[in-house]
Design an enzyme around this catalytic site. Structure first.
Site, PDB file in Angstrom:
ATOM      1  NE  ARG A 105      -4.089   1.862   6.925  1.00 44.23           N
ATOM      2  CZ  ARG A 105      -5.242   1.845   7.553  1.00 44.23           C
ATOM      3  NH1 ARG A 105      -6.346   1.697   6.877  1.00 44.23           N
ATOM      4  NH2 ARG A 105      -5.294   1.997   8.862  1.00 44.23           N
ATOM      5  CB  THR A 106       1.944  -0.935   5.313  1.00 45.57           C
ATOM      6  OG1 THR A 106       1.614   0.378   5.754  1.00 45.57           O
ATOM      7  CG2 THR A 106       3.195  -0.870   4.459  1.00 45.57           C
ATOM      8  CE  LYS A 149      13.547 -19.382  19.341  1.00 44.01           C
ATOM      9  NZ  LYS A 149      12.672 -19.888  18.276  1.00 44.01           N
ATOM     10  NE  ARG A 197       5.409  -0.217  10.215  1.00 36.00           N
ATOM     11  CZ  ARG A 197       4.598   0.731   9.761  1.00 36.00           C
ATOM     12  NH1 ARG A 197       4.560   1.037   8.472  1.00 36.00           N
ATOM     13  NH2 ARG A 197       3.835   1.407  10.571  1.00 36.00           N
ATOM     14  CG  HIS A 256       5.923   4.589   5.441  1.00 37.66           C
ATOM     15  ND1 HIS A 256       6.124   3.498   4.626  1.00 37.66           N
ATOM     16  CD2 HIS A 256       4.652   4.473   5.899  1.00 37.66           C
ATOM     17  CE1 HIS A 256       5.027   2.766   4.612  1.00 37.66           C
ATOM     18  NE2 HIS A 256       4.130   3.327   5.370  1.00 37.66           N
TER      19      HIS A 256
END
Lengths: 307, 307, 307
Positions: free
Chosen positions: A54-55, A84, A105, A133
């Site tokens: 959604r974000t 890695k 994020r 956020h």
């Protein structure tokens, strides 16, 4: 002074908030007219270490509405995988060569701060673990101002999971910058508002009250900010979760006692803490609130990319 | 003669390399000026059978900087999954109807070649298993030319995992086309340079030396090309891996003996084979090298799509 | 009357089908000329609850060829995950704030219908479980018209998995709108055409014949529509699957008896139900059919977004 990195809710003062909201209002016009091309030639990278579709979609739509382009991964954990083992800092130093702004994020608190320290392009924090956020906090505040016409003087009830809810915590920081705001916390015992926020509010002389009777509180506030009890935060403690959810539900009984011009907000997704019967009521502001996220993100992208 | 498919490092001769690098230099200008629109209306498909987010983002940014558009999957294994079982050839014959160029990443050596055989649009090999990764080799060579001003006459140390490193192998093929290049291989025993490359170099009269003392070699070369010991190639042989890593580290001791205008390269990601203290030294070229990948890919996309 | 939601094959009448096909023919021109910009400023969201990379890429390419932009997820199950538990309706109510059209892929029959009920922007059904996949049906019909010059009067053999094949079921609905169409069903016992379709055809007076001899049927039809036996539908019944596959294969023996201007279609992917030797025959229409998907989707996007 140009806005560059967007890391935490506390970084904004009232004057900057007011500039962002004014920009967001313009963005509503821009979106209505089919978008603009002021970010033509710019590339935004969404670098997500955990999925938050959604974000991500909201940011990507915002960038595209302004004519910009997007490169994207929800699979950024691959960078730092066991095999890695790249540091976040190295990843950012590479991606900042591909993009003009990075929306990050991450699952760790403080990740956005670390990224900002090495990035040559603006970092926008789209959630870093239990931390911040900030764009969500901004869209919440913008929604209050847009729906009620003002923020000074409001009384707001925060309901549900106040211990783990990143959203309500960030909103508290922002609301403390306004005058005569009154807060009511209505939460099940196991997820009550934490002391750090309560101390912050005390220090900033914001009156707050911990209450148990949602109906009583609902009858006197301008905003009910409902949140989801986050099952994923309870781990094995299923019983605690089951005890917490279902205690405070917004339904027609709450609607009946609410002021006629009060609003109901929710960061979404909801499960059953707002009954579907509420959706048709004009005071149900949560889908409008989600839509406001687009305008706020358009405003922020414009500000960090065009100065 | 128009450049079409890009499959392997060996396909380029000096004249073509020189044209690509000249185009890449122009692309640096284009990027600095905010991009161009010469690929407007063109669609690039990134078809990745295994994730390689960095490579994908680099190609996508390159396409967008030139005004093109991108359709993308890192989930191409779905095409050939047990249930659906489509051949690579069929997939390519479908996707070439959607896109003007296909960037292919595959886990099998030779996949890009097979794709090129049936595709009506250019295929760019973005890595096929232990095989080739020609755009990485091109950006490496471009970096050397840009940093040192020339390729003829350089001496280069290749360090680390020379057995499995697709990158160093491809770079050997390309460097063999230049005059008076001298190579030093510095690798732990279990991952020494393979015979096929050594025979190739002997055939092309490129002098090479297998050495053990990194410090001694570092003092006389123009380029140190460090690579990661790839844990994922060792499987269960954890001890071999542990023995191999940590032997050859670039740190301040190496910096101290290096020539003042030599450079350190690395295909990235790095783990700990280059100490963080090296990052601030102007001879640390690896982040500039990653950035050069953007310009090389812009150049290649322009060349295969506009002829 | 403006086309808005695209939910099921049955929603189209002959007049609308004819308009869509005429639009698609124009789109072939547009694509040949390098695209257009009539959807500039428009955003399409692809919301996929299960991956279907081919369908997604086809829609995304269509949108981009018309100058539109795309936000995308194949990870939409995250929305409705156990932890977050958002309803499809809530998800759509949020995404319709970010996009001008939503392309939905879902694992449940009826999902597109539910989405359309709450969406403020057009929903295009890109497959909902065993239900419908109307754009596939449209591109199939368009292919028949384009290849043969007409649909009235054709005879068509549907071959393979007729019980589970969403594609052939939808095509039956559409073909029933045309005159003098004759159908032959050639299917292994365990996957014969279901009664609902047979009753529908009877009600609409479309003659159909269930046959066993593919060669005999192949000699008299205008279209052979081959389908894959879908292993994933058999679950544990591996033996049933093994018995069903391999019975009806299109190979040179079938080519030998086919009419010279008949065509072979397949929704793809194929496994081995069409032998590779068939690919070079001009009657092999399946890759052209896939390509037609692009034009049909361009036409539909143009129609729902510009009215």
């Amino acid at each position: 002074m140009r806005l560059f990195h967007i890391i935490r809710a506390q970084q904004f003062d009232r004057e900057l908030l007011s500039r962002i909201f004014s920009e967001a209002r313009e963005m509503e016009d821009v979106a209505r007219k089919g978008g603009s091309d002021i970010l033509f030639g710019k590339v935004m990278a969404t670098v997500f270490y955990e999925p938050s579709t959604r974000t991500r979609l909201s940011f990507e739509s915002a960038m595209m509405r302004l004519g910009g382009r997007v490169i994207s991964t929800e699979n950024a954990r691959e960078f730092s995988s066991a095999a890695k083992g790249e540091t976040l800092e190295d990843t950012i130093r590479i991606v900042d060569g591909y993009a003009d702004v990075i929306v990050l994020r991450h699952y760790e608190s403080g990740a956005a701060e670390r990224a900002a320290r090495v990035s040559s392009v603006p970092i926008i924090n789209a959630g870093d673990g239990p931390g911040q956020h900030p764009t969500q906090a901004l869209l919440d505040l913008y929604t209050i101002e847009k729906e009620l016409g003002h923020i000074d003087g409001i009384s707001i009830a925060m309901v549900g999971d106040l211990a783990n809810g990143r959203t309500v915590r960030s909103l508290c920081y922002l609301l403390a910058k306004y005058k005569d705001v009154k807060m009511y916390f209505v939460a099940p015992d196991v997820v009550r508002m934490r002391d750090d926020i309560k101390e912050y509010l005390t220090r900033h002389r914001v009156p707050f009250y911990e209450e148990e009777d949602l109906k009583e509180v609902a009858s006197k506030v301008d905003v009910i900010y409902q949140t989801r009890i986050q099952k994923e935060r309870f781990g094995d403690r299923i019983e605690d979760y089951e005890r917490a959810r279902g205690i405070y539900i917004i339904n027609h009984e709450i609607l009946d006692v609410m002021k006629p011009d009060a609003i109901i907000m929710h960061p979404l997704p909801r499960v059953d803490e707002i009954a579907p019967e509420v959706d048709e009521d004009p005071r149900a502001a949560y889908f409008r609130q989600a839509q406001n996220g687009l305008y706020i993100r358009m405003a922020l992208l414009k500000m960090v990319l065009t100065g």
